[in-house]
Design an enzyme around this catalytic site. Sequence first.
Site, PDB file in Angstrom:
ATOM      1  N   LYS A 111       9.212-121.721 -62.686  1.00 29.74           N
ATOM      2  CA  LYS A 111       9.989-122.663 -63.500  1.00 29.74           C
ATOM      3  C   LYS A 111      11.448-122.688 -63.078  1.00 29.74           C
ATOM      4  CE  LYS A 111       7.078-124.063 -66.961  1.00 29.74           C
ATOM      5  NZ  LYS A 111       6.550-123.692 -68.265  1.00 29.74           N
ATOM      6  N   LYS A 193      -3.207-125.215 -59.666  1.00 24.96           N
ATOM      7  CA  LYS A 193      -3.772-125.487 -60.996  1.00 24.96           C
ATOM      8  C   LYS A 193      -3.368-126.875 -61.489  1.00 24.96           C
ATOM      9  CE  LYS A 193      -0.185-123.939 -64.060  1.00 24.96           C
ATOM     10  NZ  LYS A 193       0.402-123.167 -65.101  1.00 24.96           N
ATOM     11  N   LYS A 196       0.589-130.276 -66.443  1.00 22.29           N
ATOM     12  CA  LYS A 196       1.269-131.436 -67.028  1.00 22.29           C
ATOM     13  C   LYS A 196       2.451-131.866 -66.177  1.00 22.29           C
ATOM     14  CE  LYS A 196       0.610-129.562 -71.607  1.00 22.29           C
ATOM     15  NZ  LYS A 196       1.291-128.770 -72.622  1.00 22.29           N
TER      16      LYS A 196
END
Length: 326
Positions: A111, A193, A196
């Site tokens: 992130k 993976k 979103k």
Amino acid sequence: KKVIFSGAQPTGVLTLGNYLGAIQNWKSFEDTYNCLYSIVDLHSLTVRNNPKEFKNACLSLLAQYLACGLNPDKNTIFFQSHVPQHSELAWILNCNTYMGELNRMTQFKDKSAQHKDNINAGLFTYPALQAADILLYQTNLVPVGQDQKQHLELARDIAIRFNNNYGETFTIPEIYTPKMGAKIMSLQQPEQKMSKSDENPNGTILILDEEKRLTKKMKKAVTDNEGVIRYRDEQPGVKNLITIYSKLTELSVEEIENKYDGKGYGHLKVDLAEIVTDTFRPIQEAYANYMDDLSYLEKIYTEGALKAQDLAEDTMKKVRKNIGLV
Ligand code: TYM
């Protein structure tokens, strides 16, 4: 009854990965466990949001939970921010978590690479808040997808250390991941993976995708040149499609391989698009109804918060006493 806690972030519409890795399993526990399912809005403050859109995303996620079949009479469904004990315990756990431990978290590394302009302190201490979510309810079991395992192992370490330092305070939670579907992969990059925040929207199926869009994404799914429908690591794209197929139909991998023996990928994709559409259609209808009834949503989250606050306060009394707060 043993306690289950889990949650999802209100950062957008749930993906097929969220559904198969987590939400679908949550429902299966409602009769045998005391289940708490939270919309972890405080966690989503670690990224910048437009307040108006964020509020809407929070209510939308509640409606998505209900539409996916979580029964509010059997489960405690609530907003994390409505139970201030989460923040209170998070601070205390922050003071019992090492920088070195947080530094090792792969989600933080990912992130902070994605949001270079906003590497805030909350993003770093995110796992301590997550540990607080879980430990606050003396949780026995936490059903999550593969990507949350590292955070949950840290939550266990924090709980064990806390109990050693201050006396028995927290139940040590066990991690539950489904045997299949714990990591649904991107349809465009099957080595990554499904997420979103994928920059390629074709890689991710959302539970609210309309039929045409969904079918298009499925038809575009990346496969390989092998030309056989087999569940194996050498064919990550096909393996992912079989996983989704199996989870939604309860056919075994072997049954699916046999069914498509000698058939092409196009055939598999068209059938799978139909299966996913059929699964999501009733969810989408229910979702629209819930979003039309904000007063019902308010009733659910208000009741949920009251129940959760009671349980949380029991643990906090013990925590405050054990660490010597007057
Ligand atoms: P979040 O919101 O990213 O995801 C919600 C759940 O969906 C699972 N998941 C997947 N499962 C399979 N395949 C995928 N591609 C996939 N993508 C996501 C996640 O593993 C998760 O179970 N930090 C958490 C939220 C959280 C939480 C908690 C979870 C906060 N506090 C306490 C459990 C317990 C998160 O960001 O999940």
